[in-house]
Design a protein around this motif. Sequence first.
Motif, PDB file in Angstrom:
ATOM      1  N   ALA A  63      82.703  18.334 -47.728  1.00  0.00           N
ATOM      2  CA  ALA A  63      82.189  18.588 -49.072  1.00  0.00           C
ATOM      3  C   ALA A  63      82.990  19.707 -49.733  1.00  0.00           C
ATOM      4  CB  ALA A  63      80.714  18.977 -49.006  1.00  0.00           C
ATOM      5  N   TYR A  64      83.233  19.550 -51.026  1.00  0.00           N
ATOM      6  CA  TYR A  64      83.993  20.524 -51.804  1.00  0.00           C
ATOM      7  C   TYR A  64      83.188  20.945 -53.025  1.00  0.00           C
ATOM      8  CZ  TYR A  64      88.054  18.847 -49.171  1.00  0.00           C
ATOM      9  OH  TYR A  64      88.925  18.505 -48.162  1.00  0.00           O
ATOM     10  N   ARG A  65      83.364  22.184 -53.405  1.00  0.00           N
ATOM     11  CA  ARG A  65      82.836  22.665 -54.687  1.00  0.00           C
ATOM     12  C   ARG A  65      84.017  23.292 -55.417  1.00  0.00           C
ATOM     13  NH1 ARG A  65      77.844  24.422 -57.273  1.00  0.00           N
ATOM     14  NH2 ARG A  65      78.556  25.194 -59.295  1.00  0.00           N
ATOM     15  N   ARG A  68      87.233  23.460 -53.320  1.00  0.00           N
ATOM     16  CA  ARG A  68      87.311  24.275 -52.102  1.00  0.00           C
ATOM     17  C   ARG A  68      86.257  23.801 -51.091  1.00  0.00           C
ATOM     18  NH1 ARG A  68      86.833  30.280 -54.163  1.00  0.00           N
ATOM     19  NH2 ARG A  68      85.574  29.300 -55.804  1.00  0.00           N
ATOM     20  N   ARG A  69      86.633  23.817 -49.813  1.00  0.00           N
ATOM     21  CA  ARG A  69      85.741  23.319 -48.761  1.00  0.00           C
ATOM     22  C   ARG A  69      84.517  24.222 -48.619  1.00  0.00           C
ATOM     23  NH1 ARG A  69      90.740  22.621 -46.194  1.00  0.00           N
ATOM     24  NH2 ARG A  69      90.465  24.599 -45.092  1.00  0.00           N
ATOM     25  N   VAL A  70      83.327  23.576 -48.577  1.00  0.00           N
ATOM     26  CA  VAL A  70      82.081  24.344 -48.476  1.00  0.00           C
ATOM     27  C   VAL A  70      81.206  23.918 -47.304  1.00  0.00           C
ATOM     28  CG1 VAL A  70      81.952  24.996 -50.924  1.00  0.00           C
ATOM     29  CG2 VAL A  70      80.987  22.807 -50.160  1.00  0.00           C
ATOM     30  N   ARG A 141      92.417  25.192 -39.677  1.00  0.00           N
ATOM     31  CA  ARG A 141      91.361  25.557 -40.627  1.00  0.00           C
ATOM     32  C   ARG A 141      90.528  26.703 -40.077  1.00  0.00           C
ATOM     33  NH1 ARG A 141      88.894  19.841 -42.969  1.00  0.00           N
ATOM     34  NH2 ARG A 141      90.858  19.049 -43.826  1.00  0.00           N
ATOM     35  N   HIS A 142      90.293  27.680 -40.937  1.00  0.00           N
ATOM     36  CA  HIS A 142      89.439  28.798 -40.564  1.00  0.00           C
ATOM     37  C   HIS A 142      87.973  28.508 -40.867  1.00  0.00           C
ATOM     38  CE1 HIS A 142      92.709  31.503 -39.537  1.00  0.00           C
ATOM     39  NE2 HIS A 142      93.322  31.127 -40.644  1.00  0.00           N
ATOM     40  N   GLY A 143      87.712  27.546 -41.762  1.00  0.00           N
ATOM     41  CA  GLY A 143      86.331  27.204 -42.093  1.00  0.00           C
ATOM     42  C   GLY A 143      86.116  27.160 -43.585  1.00  0.00           C
ATOM     43  N   PHE A 144      85.094  27.875 -44.063  1.00  0.00           N
ATOM     44  CA  PHE A 144      84.768  27.880 -45.490  1.00  0.00           C
ATOM     45  C   PHE A 144      85.955  28.358 -46.329  1.00  0.00           C
ATOM     46  CE2 PHE A 144      80.491  29.101 -43.633  1.00  0.00           C
ATOM     47  CZ  PHE A 144      79.894  27.870 -43.842  1.00  0.00           C
ATOM     48  N   GLU A 145      86.173  27.666 -47.445  1.00  0.00           N
ATOM     49  CA  GLU A 145      87.116  28.158 -48.458  1.00  0.00           C
ATOM     50  C   GLU A 145      86.361  28.813 -49.620  1.00  0.00           C
ATOM     51  OE1 GLU A 145      91.020  25.364 -48.236  1.00  0.00           O
ATOM     52  OE2 GLU A 145      89.274  24.477 -49.238  1.00  0.00           O
TER      53      GLU A 145
END
Length: 277
Positions: A63-65, A68-70, A141-145
Amino acid sequence: MGAFSEGTPCWADVLLPDLRAGKRFYGELFDWTFEEQDGGSGLLGEQRAAPGSPAGPAPYTTAYRDGRRVAALAPKGDGRMPTTWNVYLATPDAVAAARRVTEAGGLVITDPVPLTGDVAVVAQAADPGGAVFSLWEAGRRHGFERQGEPGSFCWTEVYTRDKDRVDAFYETVFGFQVHDLDDASVDFRVWSPAGTTAGDENAVGGRSVITDAFPAAMPAHFLVYFSVADCDETAARAAELGGRVNEPPFDTPYGRIALIADDQGAVFAVLAEPKAA
């Protein structure tokens, strides 16, 4: 975003029986867009290939907002799996962290496994009270963007009936610096990463207690919070989309909160921070 300190929540995904319905619910509630990935890129995506599940990989949907990855949505490959939000805690070494989990009295449910494309190494564990969480050793990937902004993750806390063992567990496994809220009516411990000063300014999560005020059958669990601009509007919209408001909006020193179950039963919270005076 860059690397996350050890023990910091860095990713979240939800396991759902109906992925299409989940995309509709969260897309309309949080203004998320979605991208499916072959082979999965999260622990719940890896679990989809359960005995008796359909052949072939099911799509793990990021999912993106605002691009950016959320978070992510994963389909249930087995009806016995819980419909739930899952939080990942960052670690530089998932194998070492999994070993500490066991040594501290927890349970490693899924051993560390590398995800497709060197995304990360992940594992799933349970603390001594039974609350399930995951580990995330970052690869590509570190996780949340995006986090702490409307439509993205902002907080998590574990609910337990065994606070003494659970407190010792998380402080041993992740080296958290801790402080307890100065409110005699609330038994709540706040976590800050190792090497920082305990306090709200460095807080990454916390521990709450399941008291007699909660249903007797409620299991120990992590609760994932998402930031929203307006708590009341979000709660009302969730109900319109087929969800359920388990706890109507209420005020706290940290903002206005509501507890919501999506249209398939996965529970999460929303938080609207106090408006500036």
